[in-house]
Design an enzyme around this catalytic site. Structure first.
Site: not given
Ligand code: UD1
Ligand code: UDP
Length: 362
Positions: A93, A115, A129, A202, A204, A235
């Protein structure tokens, strides 16, 4: 072609990548990552030894949904045109999944949704999502539903039953490969002389006040329970970090650490007393490990874990989280009722099933 871009997608798609690659007589596998996450994606690719064939590298600091959607959609076009895959597989998603599926649709390339079928029914929760997963399911040709309930959701929307396959969740395939006996880590050694709580957050829709309320509730409960220690792998979203530091800095029984590699995180989960999270994937992993989870969200698309007794939906209100967390720490019977292991999300062989199905369908 498999397309993914964030940590959770990678954790759930890498087992499938590796399964398809093992069948090289049947499949030519192309991995395209969008880089929606950078460091948190690369951590997972390293763990599973997956080297992408193509990396769109789109992440920017504080990226918006517009940034992600537009960059993926525009940048993936040339890749899809040059590779011309027989099928594009996307996961779950995220906005990467939505935009990649949309691009494939525009080019008349069939989409397989791994999924598929999770639903809350409220497009604003989780946001964005719920929209993403519904939109991908409108476009998809094949549906790999993790559970029977997901299959029923798809059927109720009129998706053709002959193209829906209940496979289990590939996240459980990953989990089966990571937990080891005798695992240790310096943060775990520190936390283990008390009851160890694992925290992640984490979403949004929880940024801002809801996240502040979550952290305040956790801190209040921990201040009243001196035997409790917490690890919070934070995160990388700067907005999450700001809220966490504002509410949790200076409290030495709660350690804020960098995101853990999935191998470490799964073993931390296995060693924890309970988990507080708004994550989706953790809700699927925890039942297999028999770890109680307080889900800090108003809705869940993972009702199987609630029915199994491992998950409890507590919302994001400070007092509600305070009450539920306190109860689990103080009431042994309430804790025992949740600390039961079950496998509603699969047996660890979902990738094999998906590969078998693709072998017949393509
Ligand atoms: C995204 C997904 C969410 C998922 C989550 C898992 C969307 C809209 N959201 O949300 O569904 O649950 O990932 O974690 O697709 N950033 C870094 N380094 C990284 C990752 C993130 O610096 O490796 C920072 C950046 O500033 C980035 C921000 O985190 O802009 C947000 O990342 P983003 O992928 O937009 O949203 P998530 O909240 O991570
Ligand atoms: N996870 C990880 N390291 C962390 C936190 C979570 O590897 O520090 C793993 C966790 O076991 C799960 C996945 O990341 O498999 C969940 O990711 P996240 O919570 O970022 O996204 P969501 O599942 O909510 O989309």
């Amino acid at each position: 072609m498999l397309v993914f871009g964030t940590r959770p997608e990678a954790i759930k798609m890498c087992p499938l990548v590796n399964e398809l690659k093992r069948r090289s007589d049947q499949f030519e596998v192309v991995v395209c990552v969008t880089g929606q996450h950078r460091r948190m994606l690369d951590q997972v690719l390293d763990t599973f030894d997956v080297v992408p064939d193509c990396d769109l590298d789109i992440m920017s600091m504080n990226q918006t949904l517009f940034d992600i959607t537009c960059h993926v959609l525009l940048d993936i076009k040339a890749v899809l045109e040059s590779v011309a895959p027989d099928i594009v597989l996307v996961h779950g998603d995220t906005t990467t999944s939505f935009a990649a599926a949309l691009a494939a649709f525009y080019l008349h390339i069939p989409v397989g949704h791994v999924e598929a079928g999770l639903r809350t029914g409220d497009v604003y929760s989780p946001w964005p999502e719920e929209f993403n997963r519904q939109a991908v399911d409108i476009i998809s040709r094949y549906y790999f539903a993790p559970t029977e309930r997901a299959r029923v959701n798809l059927l109720s929307e009129g998706k053709p039953s002959e193209r829906i396959y209940v496979t289990g969740n590939t996240g459980i395939d990953a989990l089966k490969t990571t937990i080891v006996d005798g695992y240790d880590h310096s943060d775990l050694t520190w936390a283990r002389d008390g009851r160890m709580i694992l925290i992640t957050a984490h979403r949004r829709e929880n940024l801002g006040e809801p996240m502040h309320q979550m952290f305040r509730a956790i801190r209040r409960v921990m201040e009243e329970h001196p035997d409790v220690k917490a690890i919070y792998p934070i995160h990388m979203n700067p907005a999450v970090r700001e809220a966490a530091h504002a509410e949790l800095d200076g409290f030495d029984r709660l350690r804020l650490v960098e995101p853990l590699e999935v191998f470490d995180f799964h073993n931390f989960m296995a060693a924890s007393y309970l988990i507080l999270t708004d994550s989706g994937g953790i809700q699927e992993e925890a039942p297999s490990l028999g770890k109680p989870v307080l889900v800090m969200r108003d809705t869940t698309e993972r009702p199987e874990g609630v029915a199994a007794g491992t998950l409890r939906l507590v919302g994001t209100d400070e007092d509600d989280i305070y009450q539920a967390f306190t109860e689990l720490l103080d009431d042994e019977a309430a804790y025992a009722a949740m600390a039961c292991s079950s496998n509603p999300y699969g047996d660890g062989r979902a990738s094999q099933r998906i590969a078998d199905i693709l072998g017949c369908e393509l």
